[in-house]
Write a protein that holds these residues in place. Structure first.
Motif, PDB file in Angstrom:
ATOM      1  N   ALA A  32       0.851  -1.186   0.000  1.00 36.24           N
ATOM      2  CA  ALA A  32       0.000   0.000   0.000  1.00 36.24           C
ATOM      3  C   ALA A  32       0.891   1.241   0.000  1.00 36.24           C
ATOM      4  CB  ALA A  32      -0.894   0.006   1.227  1.00 36.24           C
ATOM      5  N   PRO A  33       0.564   2.226  -0.841  1.00 35.09           N
ATOM      6  CA  PRO A  33       1.386   3.440  -0.867  1.00 35.09           C
ATOM      7  C   PRO A  33       1.268   4.191   0.452  1.00 35.09           C
ATOM      8  CG  PRO A  33      -0.586   3.732  -2.175  1.00 35.09           C
ATOM      9  CD  PRO A  33      -0.559   2.302  -1.747  1.00 35.09           C
ATOM     10  N   GLU A  34       2.353   4.847   0.797  1.00 34.91           N
ATOM     11  CA  GLU A  34       2.343   5.625   2.036  1.00 34.91           C
ATOM     12  C   GLU A  34       1.431   6.833   1.849  1.00 34.91           C
ATOM     13  OE1 GLU A  34       6.196   6.635   3.479  1.00 34.91           O
ATOM     14  OE2 GLU A  34       6.998   4.649   3.057  1.00 34.91           O
ATOM     15  N   PRO A  35       0.669   7.164   2.865  1.00 28.98           N
ATOM     16  CA  PRO A  35      -0.213   8.328   2.731  1.00 28.98           C
ATOM     17  C   PRO A  35       0.610   9.608   2.604  1.00 28.98           C
ATOM     18  CG  PRO A  35      -0.256   7.473   4.972  1.00 28.98           C
ATOM     19  CD  PRO A  35       0.549   6.517   4.150  1.00 28.98           C
ATOM     20  N   LYS A  36       0.113  10.509   1.767  1.00 31.05           N
ATOM     21  CA  LYS A  36       0.805  11.781   1.575  1.00 31.05           C
ATOM     22  C   LYS A  36       0.633  12.640   2.823  1.00 31.05           C
ATOM     23  CE  LYS A  36       0.076  11.857  -3.388  1.00 31.05           C
ATOM     24  NZ  LYS A  36      -0.523  12.561  -4.507  1.00 31.05           N
ATOM     25  N   PRO A  37       1.670  13.368   3.194  1.00 35.58           N
ATOM     26  CA  PRO A  37       1.509  14.238   4.363  1.00 35.58           C
ATOM     27  C   PRO A  37       0.486  15.333   4.056  1.00 35.58           C
ATOM     28  CG  PRO A  37       3.641  14.599   3.305  1.00 35.58           C
ATOM     29  CD  PRO A  37       2.990  13.433   2.621  1.00 35.58           C
ATOM     30  N   THR A  38      -0.348  15.604   5.021  1.00 33.04           N
ATOM     31  CA  THR A  38      -1.364  16.633   4.828  1.00 33.04           C
ATOM     32  C   THR A  38      -0.760  18.006   5.068  1.00 33.04           C
ATOM     33  OG1 THR A  38      -2.050  16.421   7.128  1.00 33.04           O
ATOM     34  CG2 THR A  38      -3.241  15.100   5.518  1.00 33.04           C
ATOM     35  N   ALA A  39      -1.325  18.992   4.435  1.00 37.03           N
ATOM     36  CA  ALA A  39      -0.844  20.357   4.594  1.00 37.03           C
ATOM     37  C   ALA A  39      -1.179  20.855   5.996  1.00 37.03           C
ATOM     38  CB  ALA A  39      -1.490  21.265   3.555  1.00 37.03           C
ATOM     39  N   ALA A  40      -0.357  21.738   6.472  1.00 37.19           N
ATOM     40  CA  ALA A  40      -0.589  22.319   7.794  1.00 37.19           C
ATOM     41  C   ALA A  40      -1.867  23.158   7.764  1.00 37.19           C
ATOM     42  CB  ALA A  40       0.597  23.197   8.185  1.00 37.19           C
ATOM     43  N   PRO A  41      -2.594  23.200   8.866  1.00 37.71           N
ATOM     44  CA  PRO A  41      -3.813  24.023   8.898  1.00 37.71           C
ATOM     45  C   PRO A  41      -3.482  25.488   8.635  1.00 37.71           C
ATOM     46  CG  PRO A  41      -3.595  22.705  10.900  1.00 37.71           C
ATOM     47  CD  PRO A  41      -2.352  22.527  10.111  1.00 37.71           C
ATOM     48  N   GLN A  42      -4.387  26.168   7.964  1.00 39.56           N
ATOM     49  CA  GLN A  42      -4.176  27.577   7.647  1.00 39.56           C
ATOM     50  C   GLN A  42      -5.121  28.439   8.473  1.00 39.56           C
ATOM     51  OE1 GLN A  42      -4.415  28.471   3.482  1.00 39.56           O
ATOM     52  NE2 GLN A  42      -3.425  26.580   2.881  1.00 39.56           N
ATOM     53  N   ASP A  43      -4.660  29.641   8.775  1.00 39.62           N
ATOM     54  CA  ASP A  43      -5.540  30.591   9.449  1.00 39.62           C
ATOM     55  C   ASP A  43      -6.578  31.074   8.448  1.00 39.62           C
ATOM     56  OD1 ASP A  43      -4.150  30.450  11.853  1.00 39.62           O
ATOM     57  OD2 ASP A  43      -2.766  32.051  11.283  1.00 39.62           O
ATOM     58  N   MET A  44      -7.830  31.133   8.899  1.00 43.17           N
ATOM     59  CA  MET A  44      -8.927  31.580   8.047  1.00 43.17           C
ATOM     60  C   MET A  44      -9.398  32.950   8.523  1.00 43.17           C
ATOM     61  SD  MET A  44      -9.277  29.067   5.908  1.00 43.17           S
ATOM     62  CE  MET A  44     -10.897  29.130   5.180  1.00 43.17           C
ATOM     63  N   VAL A  45      -9.775  33.779   7.553  1.00 41.15           N
ATOM     64  CA  VAL A  45     -10.328  35.107   7.846  1.00 41.15           C
ATOM     65  C   VAL A  45     -11.607  35.263   7.033  1.00 41.15           C
ATOM     66  CG1 VAL A  45      -8.070  36.137   8.348  1.00 41.15           C
ATOM     67  CG2 VAL A  45      -8.945  36.196   6.024  1.00 41.15           C
ATOM     68  N   SER A  46     -12.391  36.267   7.365  1.00 44.29           N
ATOM     69  CA  SER A  46     -13.614  36.496   6.586  1.00 44.29           C
ATOM     70  C   SER A  46     -13.519  37.853   5.895  1.00 44.29           C
ATOM     71  CB  SER A  46     -14.849  36.424   7.472  1.00 44.29           C
ATOM     72  OG  SER A  46     -14.778  37.396   8.488  1.00 44.29           O
ATOM     73  N   CYS A  47     -14.121  37.916   4.732  1.00 46.43           N
ATOM     74  CA  CYS A  47     -14.148  39.144   3.942  1.00 46.43           C
ATOM     75  C   CYS A  47     -15.015  40.175   4.671  1.00 46.43           C
ATOM     76  CB  CYS A  47     -14.726  38.847   2.557  1.00 46.43           C
ATOM     77  SG  CYS A  47     -14.945  40.306   1.505  1.00 46.43           S
ATOM     78  N   ALA A  48     -14.524  41.400   4.795  1.00 48.44           N
ATOM     79  CA  ALA A  48     -15.268  42.459   5.487  1.00 48.44           C
ATOM     80  C   ALA A  48     -16.511  42.872   4.705  1.00 48.44           C
ATOM     81  CB  ALA A  48     -14.357  43.663   5.718  1.00 48.44           C
ATOM     82  N   GLN A  49     -16.562  42.598   3.407  1.00 44.45           N
ATOM     83  CA  GLN A  49     -17.710  42.996   2.585  1.00 44.45           C
ATOM     84  C   GLN A  49     -18.802  41.923   2.565  1.00 44.45           C
ATOM     85  OE1 GLN A  49     -18.464  45.820   1.248  1.00 44.45           O
ATOM     86  NE2 GLN A  49     -20.101  45.286  -0.163  1.00 44.45           N
ATOM     87  N   CYS A  50     -18.423  40.677   2.255  1.00 46.03           N
ATOM     88  CA  CYS A  50     -19.442  39.636   2.071  1.00 46.03           C
ATOM     89  C   CYS A  50     -19.429  38.550   3.139  1.00 46.03           C
ATOM     90  CB  CYS A  50     -19.291  38.990   0.690  1.00 46.03           C
ATOM     91  SG  CYS A  50     -17.776  38.012   0.497  1.00 46.03           S
ATOM     92  N   GLY A  51     -18.389  38.480   3.957  1.00 49.40           N
ATOM     93  CA  GLY A  51     -18.330  37.483   5.012  1.00 49.40           C
ATOM     94  C   GLY A  51     -17.757  36.136   4.588  1.00 49.40           C
ATOM     95  N   LEU A  52     -17.335  36.005   3.344  1.00 53.79           N
ATOM     96  CA  LEU A  52     -16.767  34.752   2.855  1.00 53.79           C
ATOM     97  C   LEU A  52     -15.508  34.418   3.640  1.00 53.79           C
ATOM     98  CD1 LEU A  52     -16.704  32.565   0.501  1.00 53.79           C
ATOM     99  CD2 LEU A  52     -15.035  34.096  -0.547  1.00 53.79           C
ATOM    100  N   LEU A  54     -11.919  32.673   3.916  1.00 51.64           N
ATOM    101  CA  LEU A  54     -10.852  32.296   2.999  1.00 51.64           C
ATOM    102  C   LEU A  54      -9.537  32.237   3.757  1.00 51.64           C
ATOM    103  CD1 LEU A  54      -9.726  35.275   0.820  1.00 51.64           C
ATOM    104  CD2 LEU A  54     -11.513  35.552   2.482  1.00 51.64           C
ATOM    105  N   PRO A  55      -8.535  31.529   3.221  1.00 55.69           N
ATOM    106  CA  PRO A  55      -7.232  31.476   3.894  1.00 55.69           C
ATOM    107  C   PRO A  55      -6.628  32.872   4.000  1.00 55.69           C
ATOM    108  CG  PRO A  55      -7.371  29.791   2.195  1.00 55.69           C
ATOM    109  CD  PRO A  55      -8.575  30.675   2.036  1.00 55.69           C
ATOM    110  N   ALA A  56      -5.974  33.141   5.123  1.00 59.31           N
ATOM    111  CA  ALA A  56      -5.379  34.460   5.355  1.00 59.31           C
ATOM    112  C   ALA A  56      -4.359  34.817   4.272  1.00 59.31           C
ATOM    113  CB  ALA A  56      -4.735  34.502   6.735  1.00 59.31           C
ATOM    114  N   GLU A  57      -3.676  33.804   3.734  1.00 59.71           N
ATOM    115  CA  GLU A  57      -2.682  34.058   2.673  1.00 59.71           C
ATOM    116  C   GLU A  57      -3.313  34.642   1.418  1.00 59.71           C
ATOM    117  OE1 GLU A  57      -0.991  30.265   1.883  1.00 59.71           O
ATOM    118  OE2 GLU A  57       0.260  30.268   3.671  1.00 59.71           O
TER     119      GLU A  57
END
Length: 84
Positions: A32-52, A54-57
């Motif tokens: 069985a193939p080794e599982p791929k390492p998962t990406a580190a969690p990202q900080d999430m922010v919300s859009c000041a206009q619509c509230g969506l 999205l990642p802070a980056e």
């Protein structure tokens, strides 16, 4: 007549089994193939206009907060007089 049909069926079965055995080469078992390492969690922010959310980056900074697009940044700044 019945013996003849039985003989044909028996020969057909033998040829079928020999054909299946030769058509499939033995394959080594794959590990069985080794599982791929998962990406580190990202900080999430919300859009000041619509509230969506999205990642802070990916957020665009502006006067009044962070935005999901330049269009929302412009709309927010136009509605709020260009300042926070």
């Amino acid at each position: 007549m019945l013996k003849f049909l039985f003989l044909i069926l028996l020969l057909g079965l033998v040829f079928f089994l020999l054909g299946v055995k030769h058509s499939r080469p033995a394959q080594p078992r794959k590990e069985a193939p080794e599982p791929k390492p998962t990406a580190a969690p990202q900080d999430m922010v919300s859009c000041a206009q619509c509230g969506l959310h999205l990642p802070a980056e990916e957020a665009l900074p502006g006067r009044g907060g962070l935005f999901c697009s330049a269009l929302h940044r412009q709309a927010y700044e136009a509605e709020h007089g260009g300042g926070a």
